[in-house]
Every structure is written in C-alpha cells, then in structure tokens.
Design an enzyme around this catalytic site. Structure first.
Site, PDB file in Angstrom:
ATOM      1  N   ASP A 155       9.095  70.413  23.611  1.00 32.13           N
ATOM      2  CA  ASP A 155       9.527  70.583  22.434  1.00 32.13           C
ATOM      3  C   ASP A 155       8.326  70.942  20.622  1.00 32.13           C
ATOM      4  O   ASP A 155       6.383  70.813  21.314  1.00 32.13           O
ATOM      5  CB  ASP A 155      10.156  70.114  21.748  1.00 32.13           C
ATOM      6  CG  ASP A 155      11.952  71.184  21.402  1.00 32.13           C
ATOM      7  OD1 ASP A 155      11.779  71.681  20.157  1.00 32.13           O
ATOM      8  OD2 ASP A 155      12.557  70.687  21.431  1.00 32.13           O
TER       9      ASP A 155
ATOM     10  N   GLY B 101       9.370  80.434  18.434  1.00 33.52           N
ATOM     11  CA  GLY B 101       9.478  81.565  18.338  1.00 33.52           C
ATOM     12  C   GLY B 101       8.703  81.558  17.061  1.00 33.52           C
ATOM     13  O   GLY B 101       7.859  82.368  16.898  1.00 33.52           O
TER      14      GLY B 101
ATOM     15  N   ASP C 165      17.740  77.425  18.418  1.00 33.66           N
ATOM     16  CA  ASP C 165      18.875  77.236  19.556  1.00 33.66           C
ATOM     17  C   ASP C 165      20.238  77.801  19.503  1.00 33.66           C
ATOM     18  O   ASP C 165      20.680  78.209  18.640  1.00 33.66           O
ATOM     19  CB  ASP C 165      19.722  75.687  19.561  1.00 33.66           C
ATOM     20  CG  ASP C 165      17.810  74.861  19.991  1.00 33.66           C
ATOM     21  OD1 ASP C 165      16.980  75.061  19.586  1.00 33.66           O
ATOM     22  OD2 ASP C 165      18.540  73.667  19.605  1.00 33.66           O
TER      23      ASP C 165
HETATM   24  C1  GLA Z   1      15.273  71.111  20.553  1.00 35.27           C
HETATM   25  C2  GLA Z   1      15.532  72.326  22.060  1.00 35.27           C
HETATM   26  C3  GLA Z   1      16.946  72.195  22.094  1.00 35.27           C
HETATM   27  C4  GLA Z   1      16.636  70.390  22.635  1.00 35.27           C
HETATM   28  C5  GLA Z   1      16.956  69.393  21.549  1.00 35.27           C
HETATM   29  C6  GLA Z   1      16.783  68.318  21.976  1.00 35.27           C
HETATM   30  O1  GLA Z   1      16.550  71.224  19.818  1.00 35.27           O
HETATM   31  O2  GLA Z   1      15.422  73.662  20.926  1.00 35.27           O
HETATM   32  O3  GLA Z   1      17.056  73.032  23.144  1.00 35.27           O
HETATM   33  O4  GLA Z   1      15.806  70.244  23.963  1.00 35.27           O
HETATM   34  O5  GLA Z   1      15.914  70.009  20.802  1.00 35.27           O
HETATM   35  O6  GLA Z   1      16.449  67.373  21.022  1.00 35.27           O
END
Ligand code: GLA
Length: 757
Positions: free
Chosen positions: A510, A552, A573
């Site tokens: 992430d 992105g 998300d």
């Molecule tokens: C971000 C990612 C999600 C998930 C969360 C976990 O928001 O985009 O897909 O992995 O972190 O905390």
C-alpha cells in the site's frame, strides 16, 4: 341520490388526506474548522473565532488541508425554532442529518455526545477510542442522528452548538456530501421493509422470497396500504401484483411470501406503503437475480489460463483447474524437469532450474470421458502472465480478518468448486500485524510479529499450498498500514524474508503513512518505496507477485512495471454502489497500453456477494445487472480478479458470476490486451478487447436507468462487416450478423459477446 353520496364520501376522504410539509433548517454553511484534537472543542462556550470557515460539500484536502490525516473538528452555531416540531405532523423526534463523513465521527450537541459513527447515543455514552475501530468504509455511510423533542440536549429557540470530532484514517477527510440539515423525523422513517438481506430462492422454475413490513416505532401505530408489483425489467410485462391493507402496532411486523416464475432477465419489484390519512408513501425497489451461466457438464473440462510463468530455481505451484464429476484423474505430458504432478489432485509442484518455454499437454479424465488442453509454462523473469485470480479479505472482513476466516475461504474454494475455474490466490489484507497501540511489534532481530488472530503464518501458508492454492499478504511502505497496524518502513528486507519463510506468493504493498516519510510529491519520491521493496523481494528465493496499491497517484501505470509491479491500483477504494463501480470501471480509458502479460492495471477488487469491510456483512448493494456489468467490464479490462466477499455465503447467483469459464477466459486471455472504449453514445458504451485467437470480446453497456434497444454498427465498432457472434454469459452462438447486431440491454446491464470471422 346514491351517486351523490359516493361523491361526498370521496370528497371527505380527500379532505382528510393531510399533506405533510416538512420544515427543514439547512446546515450547509457557516461551519468552523480546525485540525488537531481537544475535548474542549465540544464545549458550547469554547471560543472558535480563530477557526477557519470550511465548506461541508467537499473533502478538506480540496480546501487547503492536503495531505492531512488524523483528528479535526467542525463546529456550527444554529438556532433551532420550536415551530419545527409545533408544525410537524409527527411531533416526537428531531433529526440531525450530516451526510457522509470520512471516516469516523463523534457528534456533540451543546457539549453532550449525540451520535457515534452513525448511531444515535444516550447523553452519557462512553467516549473512548473504540469508535476508531469501526469498518473503514463508514466514509460511504450517511449520518443521521435523531432524538426526542423533549431531550434536554436540544435548546429550543436558542442558539445550539453542533460539534463534530472527525478522525480521518488516511486519504480523504471530513464532512463532504453537503445538504446537512435539521428536520423532524418523518413518519416514513418508522417503517422498514426487511427484504434486502433475505435471499431469493430458485426452485422448480420459480423464484421466491419472504418479505416483511416492520413498524420500528415504539409508540406509533401505523396504518396504510401495501402495494407490490414486479415487472420484467426488459419487456415491462407484469409478473406479480399484491395489494393489502397493513396495520401495525408499535414494533410489530407482518410477513409476506412473494413467488413468481423465473425469467431470464431481472424482474423489477416495486414495494410501496402509503400511510393512511397522509400523502406520504414509503418506497423501495429491488431487482431479482437471474442465472445465465449454464450448469457444468458432467464430463471433464479443463478451464483457466493456458499460460503460466515462474522464475528458475524457485518453488513452483500450479493446480490444473477442471470441472466434471469426481473423481478426476490428471496427466501432464512434457513437464519440464523438476516438476511432478499429483495425478489425483491435479497439483503440479517442484522447481525448474532451466529457463525456457515448456509446452505441456494436460489431460483430465473421469468415467464420462477425457479433456485435453495445452499449458505453456514459461520459466523466465516474469510472473502473472495473466491477471491474478483470487480472494482478498478486505472487502468482506476488513480489519476483522483472522486465520479461521482465511481458512474458511480456502475450504470454500474447494467445496464450492471455485478452484476448478482458475481461482488461485487466498490473500490476507490489512489486520494481521501488531496494531500501533500494542508492543512489541517486532522481535529482537527486527522480524515482524503477527497479532493473536494469526498465530502461525507458516502453518497457514503450508495449509494453503497443500490445497493447491497460493498465499497472499499485505503491507505498506510507511511505518503504519492504512488500518493503523505495523508496516514495513525500514524493515523491508526483514519483511520480505519473513514473507518468503511463511510461503507467501503475493504481496499487496500500500502507500498509507508513507506521506509522512516522502520528502515531497515528486515522481522519484513516489517511486522510491516501491523500488526498495522490489529489491527486498528480489533477494528471496520465492516468486512473489508484487501488487502496488497507491490509488493511481502520479500516473502509476506509466512506471508501475519499472518499479517491479505486476499490478497497480489505478483508483481509490471501490465500494458496493453503482456510483463507485461505474465511476471507476468506465474511466479506465487511455491506460490500456500499459497493461500486458506480467503487468496489469488494477481497478480494485470485486464487490459482489456479501461484503462489509468489517465483522458485519451485508449483501452487495449492486443490482444483479450491475454485477454482470462489474464482472464483464473487469474481464474486458484484463483486471486482476480478487473476490471480495464471504465465500461461506456464496449464493447460486454469485457462483454463476464467478464460474463462467467463457467469461473468465476473456480476462485470462494470453494476449493480455486491455479493452478500449470504442463507442460512447449517450448512456451507451461499447468496449472491445482483442483476443489471442484473432477474435474480439465486446461489451455493450447500458449506463441509463431504463432498457435500451441498441443496433450496434459493426463498422463503427471497428469490426468486419460480417461476423459470427456468441453470447458469452449464456455460452450460446447467436448466429452470423452483417452490418448491425441489435440487442436489448437492461439498465446498468451488459451484453457480452465474442465475435469471430
Ligand atoms: C487501503 C487499500 C485497501 C485496503 C486498506 C487496508 O485503503 O486501498 O484496498 O488494503 O488500505 O487498510
């Protein structure tokens, strides 16, 4: 004479009808704002003159607070006139509407707590940090707090102070949807139709479900008329109708059973309840699931990708995906040296030392017959030669994931047959690490520790591999993950080694909390943490698919492959609404050229089935047609397919979505070309994907709210004049077409075809 008395009665009834005019106090301007946290900020006499004004119809990042994550406070002063309740039809409760808040809130009225994360609470409710542990997707839920008009927290005809303490977990923050207001609770809010969570049952050509009307008021009697009408969504033909007077005592409910013939489209069901003596109507609508995927043949059929890649000398695992009555016996001819097949499970394991391309002939046999398919194994530098297919814990369990839930998903792959269609990865997302408020987070040598929900990662990895599945995990380049757990910053090499030791095959990496580390927002700073983890992964003796998750930023598709990424998120998300799905899916334009074998654009995980981002799940809010659109579009886009739902609760409709081999073959096509948007005509879009066999997959999408009959001009789509067309969801040849292909597409739905010459 009789005629006149009828007219009189009608007139009397009409005049009894009470038109309800809702008085509303808008709260969408005048809010004051400060970042940081101080309990005094809820105090009505606190002096906030130094605070800045803020708008509440956009996130704070768009108003000069970028990046800012963490606590912030909003305050507003408002006079609440008593005419609000004196002139109301129902004079019992006042409602504060705040819209959506990103992510968590504690809302105070005149210094007293009123609501926490969308739930109204009593004045002496406990205020601790547990509100920060709520499902992260609360950013998508509207906050409505309602209290009795006699509640001492309200100061009628005086100035009131509303204070909202917000915590932003990461990314966007604040009150952001506008339209905040105060009003009285309307009678409509006391009725609930309990149908969303009741599944439709398919049996003997019929579709049925039970449905209840509930009075949720503790004091009011509800009297009214219930009407239910179902029509074929495409033809408009009525297939069911019911009308009944329904009177409900406080907290009472009445149950109905709906049953009508199964059709090969959705039925649109409209429910409404009109309250006697008012012009108020409570309405709800839903669409029925319909199954298009034909049932699996009893004879053997090998499904899934025709190509797989691995690095020389690293552990290899490939499970032959095949449907057909068990037992099946498998064969694999021309396996490269170092690999062996378990003939009864179809699991191929071992290590290949020599680089090269190996054309293997796979066979599956049962007492009905035999099927053979070729598989190209490329031992070289590249992984993920087709988009990864798997399950990820995030969209269902959020931070509530644990080992048992992961194992349950793995078992469901086998029990429900998903493994027979190429579903391979079982990925743990955030929530396995030690949370920020607990210690120790690492052992004396810097190795990351797991929390009590994951007692033994190696055991978990071994169990998954023994089932023929691959194991995925999650981390972040900053000190903390998005969920506030320990992440990999400055321990990248340790973590890559731990992952390899546990048998990890896939890492989702992430961005969260790296904002605080990056010097600036330059491209080199954006790439840096991904290079570091790429190098750490290169140092271990396992193939680990590398998934970048930075939403992105800085046009990641242009450099994701350079930093070693096998896939990279192209958006924020996803959530289970049409707005989110269509906004993400239909905007994946002009980036197709960056996708290909080994490196894929990732528009985020699937939101079909039961999802919830936390311990409590709900059926996806997408309609069945929206779900057909979701899977079809993701396959056309050559997207990684990560199932996001509870696999224990797979219903026949969701299984139908996830096991259509002709549809999945579009995603897994070895050419790895991403579809282009070739036609946009109003709400109609056509997307076209080139396939390795010279054919094309075409999705005709209807983004409108009603059915469209559309004559697709083959020429306008860039296709030859005469073509053979196959309906992929129905797995049915439709014939040869010249010039145009005319089809009806349901609202928010799709017609997915394959065309060949
Ligand atoms: C971000 C990612 C999600 C998930 C969360 C976990 O928001 O985009 O897909 O992995 O972190 O905390």
């Amino acid at each position: 004479m009789k005629k006149y008395s009828i007219i009189l009665v009608v007139l009397l009834l009409v005049s009894c009808q009470r038109k309800i005019n809702e008085i509303v106090i808008p709260l969408n301007s005048g809010w004051k704002f400060i970042t940081g946290d101080n309990p005094e900020y809820s105090n009505p006499v606190f002096n906030d003159t130094e605070w800045k004004l803020i708008e509440v119809d956009k996130i704070w990042e768009e108003q000069g607070y970028d990046p800012y994550d963490g606590f912030a406070w909003f305050r507003l002063k408002v006079t609440i006139p008593s005419k609000l309740y004196k002139e109301a039809f129902l004079q019992d409760s006042l409602r504060l509407f705040l819209g959506k808040i990103n992510n968590f809130d504690q809302t105070f009225l005149n210094g007293k707590i009123l609501g926490i994360n969308g739930k109204t609470v009593v004045e002496n409710a406990i205020l601790d940090s547990s509100f920060l542990k709520a499902p992260i997707n609360l950013w998508d839920y509207e906050r409505r707090y309602a209290i009795s008009v006699s509640d001492p927290r309200i100061l009628w005809d005086e100035e009131n102070v509303i204070a909202v303490r917000v915590f932003d977990q990461g990314g966007q923050g604040g009150l952001y949807t506008g339209n905040q207001m105060l009003s009285m609770v309307n009678i409509k809010e006391y009725i609930a139709f309990n149908n969303g969570s009741n599944p439709f049952i398919f049996s003997n050509g019929k579709i049925s479900k039970s449905f209840s009307v509930n009075n949720i008021s503790k004091i009011l009697n509800l009297e009214g008329r219930l009407k239910i009408r179902a029509v074929n969504k495409v033809t408009g033909e009525e297939i069911y109708k019911l009308e009944n007077d329904v009177t409900l005592l406080p907290l009472a409910s009445q149950e109905f059973k709906l049953e009508f013939p199964q059709i090969d489209q959705s039925a649109l069901i409209k429910y409404n309840y009109s309250f006697k003596g008012t012009n108020e109507i409570y309405e709800y609508k839903e669409e029925t699931p319909y199954i298009l995927t034909p049932s699996e043949p009893a004879g053997p059929r090998i499904n899934g990708a025709r190509i797989t890649g691995a690095r020389p000398g690293n552990p290899f695992l490939f499970t032959i995906p095949a449907t057909g009555e068990r037992p099946l016996t498998y064969k694999a001819e021309n396996l490269p040296q170092g690999l062996t097949l378990d003939q009864s499970t179809g699991i191929i394991t071992g290590k290949v030392i020599k680089k090269g391309e190996y054309k293997v002939n796979l066979t599956a046999t049962n007492n009905q017959g035999t099927d053979s398919k070729s598989l190209l194994i490329i031992i070289g530098d590249q992984l993920a030669l087709t988009p990864p297919m798997g399950w990820n814990s995030w969209n269902c369990w959020g931070l509530a994931v644990d080992e048992e839930k992961v194992m349950m998903s793995a078992r469901a792959y086998i029990d429900k047959g998903l493994i027979n269609h190429g579903w391979t990865y079982i990925n743990i997302d955030d929530g396995w690490e030690i949370p920020k408020d607990k210690d120790p987070k690492r052992d004396g040598k810097g190795n990351i520790l797991t929390n009590e929900k994951f007692p033994d990662m190696k055991r978990l990895g071994d169990s998954l591999h023994a089932m023929g599945l691959k194991f995925g995990i999650y981390s972040s380049p900053g000190p903390l993950t998005c969920g506030g757990y320990t992440a990999s910053y400055q321990y990248e090499v340790n973590d890559a080694k731990s992952f390899a030791k546990w048998g990890v095959d896939y890492l989702k990496y992430d961005w969260c909390s790296y904002d605080g580390i990056a010097k600036d927002t330059s491209l080199s700073e954006r790439k840096k943490p991904y290079f570091i983890m790429r190098d750490a992964l290169a140092g271990v003796d396992r193939d680990i698919v590398y998934s970048l998750c930075q939403y992105g930023m800085s046009r990641v598709w242009e450099w994701g492959a350079e930093v070693g990424g096998n896939l990279w998120r192209t958006t924020g998300d996803i959530t289970d609404t049409w707005e989110s799905l269509s906004e993400i899916g239909f905007n994946q334009t002009e980036i197709g050229s960056f996708a290909g074998p080994g490196h894929w654009n990732d528009p985020d995980m699937l939101v079909t089935g039961w999802v919830g981002w936390g311990p409590n799940l709900h059926p996806t809010r997408l309609t069945p047609d929206e779900q057909y659109t979701h899977i079809s579009l993701w396959c056309l886009l050559s997207s990684p397919l990560l199932i996001g739902c509870d696999l224990q609760r797979l219903d026949p409709f969701t299984i139908n979505l996830l096991t259509n081999d002709e549809v999945l073959a579009i995603d897994q096509d070895p050419l790895g070309s991403q579809a282009d948007q070739v036609i946009v005509e109003g709400d109609l879009q056509v997307w076209l994907k080139q396939l390795a066999d010279g054919g094309q997959a075409v999705g005709i999408f209807n983004l409108a709210d009603s059915t469209i009959n559309y004559p697709l001009s083959l020429k306008t789509a860039g296709l030859p004049e005469t073509l053979k067309i196959r309906d992929l969801w129905r797995q049915k040849d439709l014939g040869t077409f010249t010039g145009t292909f005319e089809t009806g597409i349901p609202s928010h739905g799709v017609v997915l075809i394959k065309v060949t010459q």
